[in-house]
Design an enzyme around this catalytic site. Sequence first.
Site, PDB file in Angstrom:
ATOM      1  N   VAL A  33      66.457  36.230  -7.644  1.00  0.00           N
ATOM      2  CA  VAL A  33      65.343  37.157  -7.435  1.00  0.00           C
ATOM      3  C   VAL A  33      64.161  36.756  -8.312  1.00  0.00           C
ATOM      4  O   VAL A  33      63.007  36.794  -7.886  1.00  0.00           O
ATOM      5  CB  VAL A  33      65.772  38.606  -7.741  1.00  0.00           C
ATOM      6  CG1 VAL A  33      64.613  39.569  -7.527  1.00  0.00           C
ATOM      7  CG2 VAL A  33      66.959  39.002  -6.887  1.00  0.00           C
ATOM      8  N   LYS A  62      62.268  33.923  -6.761  1.00  0.00           N
ATOM      9  CA  LYS A  62      61.433  34.407  -5.655  1.00  0.00           C
ATOM     10  C   LYS A  62      60.203  35.143  -6.186  1.00  0.00           C
ATOM     11  O   LYS A  62      59.102  35.010  -5.631  1.00  0.00           O
ATOM     12  CB  LYS A  62      62.249  35.330  -4.753  1.00  0.00           C
ATOM     13  CG  LYS A  62      63.346  34.629  -3.964  1.00  0.00           C
ATOM     14  CD  LYS A  62      64.151  35.627  -3.139  1.00  0.00           C
ATOM     15  CE  LYS A  62      65.286  34.959  -2.392  1.00  0.00           C
ATOM     16  NZ  LYS A  62      66.095  35.938  -1.616  1.00  0.00           N
ATOM     17  N   HIS A  72      64.348  38.954 -14.669  1.00  0.00           N
ATOM     18  CA  HIS A  72      65.005  40.230 -14.438  1.00  0.00           C
ATOM     19  C   HIS A  72      66.417  40.210 -15.014  1.00  0.00           C
ATOM     20  O   HIS A  72      67.063  39.164 -15.078  1.00  0.00           O
ATOM     21  CB  HIS A  72      65.089  40.519 -12.935  1.00  0.00           C
ATOM     22  CG  HIS A  72      63.807  40.275 -12.199  1.00  0.00           C
ATOM     23  ND1 HIS A  72      62.619  40.869 -12.562  1.00  0.00           N
ATOM     24  CD2 HIS A  72      63.521  39.497 -11.112  1.00  0.00           C
ATOM     25  CE1 HIS A  72      61.665  40.474 -11.724  1.00  0.00           C
ATOM     26  NE2 HIS A  72      62.188  39.647 -10.842  1.00  0.00           N
ATOM     27  N   HIS A  90      68.192  43.967  -3.423  1.00  0.00           N
ATOM     28  CA  HIS A  90      68.367  42.548  -3.746  1.00  0.00           C
ATOM     29  C   HIS A  90      69.782  42.027  -3.531  1.00  0.00           C
ATOM     30  O   HIS A  90      70.096  40.910  -3.919  1.00  0.00           O
ATOM     31  CB  HIS A  90      67.933  42.233  -5.193  1.00  0.00           C
ATOM     32  CG  HIS A  90      66.482  42.474  -5.449  1.00  0.00           C
ATOM     33  ND1 HIS A  90      65.500  42.026  -4.603  1.00  0.00           N
ATOM     34  CD2 HIS A  90      65.846  43.123  -6.459  1.00  0.00           C
ATOM     35  CE1 HIS A  90      64.315  42.379  -5.090  1.00  0.00           C
ATOM     36  NE2 HIS A  90      64.500  43.049  -6.203  1.00  0.00           N
ATOM     37  N   GLU A 150      64.649  39.444   2.746  1.00  0.00           N
ATOM     38  CA  GLU A 150      63.303  39.313   3.296  1.00  0.00           C
ATOM     39  C   GLU A 150      63.181  40.035   4.640  1.00  0.00           C
ATOM     40  O   GLU A 150      62.091  40.411   5.055  1.00  0.00           O
ATOM     41  CB  GLU A 150      62.927  37.839   3.464  1.00  0.00           C
ATOM     42  CG  GLU A 150      62.714  37.091   2.152  1.00  0.00           C
ATOM     43  CD  GLU A 150      64.005  36.595   1.517  1.00  0.00           C
ATOM     44  OE1 GLU A 150      65.096  36.888   2.090  1.00  0.00           O
ATOM     45  OE2 GLU A 150      63.938  35.927   0.481  1.00  0.00           O
ATOM     46  N   ARG A 160      58.567  50.042 -12.947  1.00  0.00           N
ATOM     47  CA  ARG A 160      58.841  50.863 -11.777  1.00  0.00           C
ATOM     48  C   ARG A 160      59.798  51.962 -12.223  1.00  0.00           C
ATOM     49  O   ARG A 160      60.898  51.668 -12.694  1.00  0.00           O
ATOM     50  CB  ARG A 160      59.463  50.041 -10.650  1.00  0.00           C
ATOM     51  CG  ARG A 160      59.450  50.787  -9.293  1.00  0.00           C
ATOM     52  CD  ARG A 160      60.272  50.105  -8.237  1.00  0.00           C
ATOM     53  NE  ARG A 160      61.704  50.328  -8.466  1.00  0.00           N
ATOM     54  CZ  ARG A 160      62.601  49.353  -8.578  1.00  0.00           C
ATOM     55  NH1 ARG A 160      62.241  48.089  -8.512  1.00  0.00           N
ATOM     56  NH2 ARG A 160      63.870  49.653  -8.783  1.00  0.00           N
ATOM     57  N   GLY A 163      60.908  43.574  -9.490  1.00  0.00           N
ATOM     58  CA  GLY A 163      60.754  42.416  -8.628  1.00  0.00           C
ATOM     59  C   GLY A 163      59.337  42.298  -8.082  1.00  0.00           C
ATOM     60  O   GLY A 163      58.690  43.300  -7.759  1.00  0.00           O
ATOM     61  N   TYR A 190      59.165  41.143  -0.645  1.00  0.00           N
ATOM     62  CA  TYR A 190      59.747  42.373  -0.112  1.00  0.00           C
ATOM     63  C   TYR A 190      59.993  43.419  -1.205  1.00  0.00           C
ATOM     64  O   TYR A 190      60.570  44.470  -0.937  1.00  0.00           O
ATOM     65  CB  TYR A 190      61.074  42.063   0.598  1.00  0.00           C
ATOM     66  CG  TYR A 190      62.064  41.291  -0.252  1.00  0.00           C
ATOM     67  CD1 TYR A 190      62.964  41.945  -1.085  1.00  0.00           C
ATOM     68  CD2 TYR A 190      62.087  39.902  -0.233  1.00  0.00           C
ATOM     69  CE1 TYR A 190      63.858  41.242  -1.871  1.00  0.00           C
ATOM     70  CE2 TYR A 190      62.981  39.184  -1.017  1.00  0.00           C
ATOM     71  CZ  TYR A 190      63.861  39.857  -1.830  1.00  0.00           C
ATOM     72  OH  TYR A 190      64.731  39.146  -2.619  1.00  0.00           O
TER      73      TYR A 190
END
Length: 347
Positions: free
Chosen positions: A21, A24, A100, A245, A251, A291, A312, A316
């Site tokens: 993740v 990405k 993360h 995730h 995606e 978040r 993230g 997405y």
Amino acid sequence: MKVNRHKVLILFGGCSDEHDVSVKSAKEVAANINQELYEPIFVGITKEGAWKLCDEPRPGWEERGPAVALSPDRRTRGLLIAGRREPVICKVDVVFPVMHGKMGEDGSIQGLLQLAGIPYVGCGMSASMICMDKALTYEVASRAGIAVPKHIVLSGGHTPDLTGLSFPLFVKPARSGSSFGVSKVDHPDMLRDAVHAARQFDEKVVIEEQVRGTEVGCAVLGNGPSAITGELDQIQLSHGFFRIHQEVAPEKGSENANIIVPAQIGEAARRRVREAALRTFQCLGCEGLARVDLFLQDDGSVVLNEVNTMPGLTSYSRYPRMMRASGMPLADVIDRLIELALEQGAR
């Protein structure tokens, strides 16, 4: 007039279960960072913990590029790049740790950057550590008057005492991300296996009552009292519980959830969720971004779920979608995060 670009070290990868993740997320940062203002330097950390300098987080970055290390010496303020005879020093103005989970979002990297004296994006070491630990998050938030789920904490292999808790329960590793090791327990016979599954990710386990209500998220951006919120999102489940995730093809969307932006809730409820998110952000000492995930109950009350200090940033992911819905595309979010880090300076 030529602008002197700030050198921004973008760290990604890492040894956690959220390695992929992170890669990405770094790809999205690479595609959206303003290269007229910033000179990005990409360093990927392999799953084994090796640091590699690379052009961008493209496939095969693990095999290319020299080995590097972040110097803890505050006089260096940058990277040591492996050379034939001696390391080459690469100065860095600010670090964006797009990482993360454990050893990325738990205060580890943040502590190293503070030792090195380099400004960095996001929450500091203490806030990162507290928010990564669900038990500590609940403890600090509840002392500040923020509602949290009824829960107990297991550590050291102890047998859980469920006195005061009602089924269904959720069993979670205290210090893990993206729902890894989380189980829903509907009756006592399921508890032992659920605790065992959680302990594959962390010896410390949180067992909490299910909160009845709508799961909502709030994107927060800024420092202290000047922090702002983006749009709210809402999770609509078809079955099971939300496992971000962990889908086969994330995606293309979640396998059991629809994420609605903006959340379909009333204006008074929106205000309460935003107020609770900002209070949580501030009482936990968060900086830069986070978040904040919450539950909105039928009676209008708001209960904290968890806080992600480096959410993230993939195509997405929820955080950039919420900020974009409020009129702030990812490129502007990245600009603002780097500005905040530079304004704050070394910590």
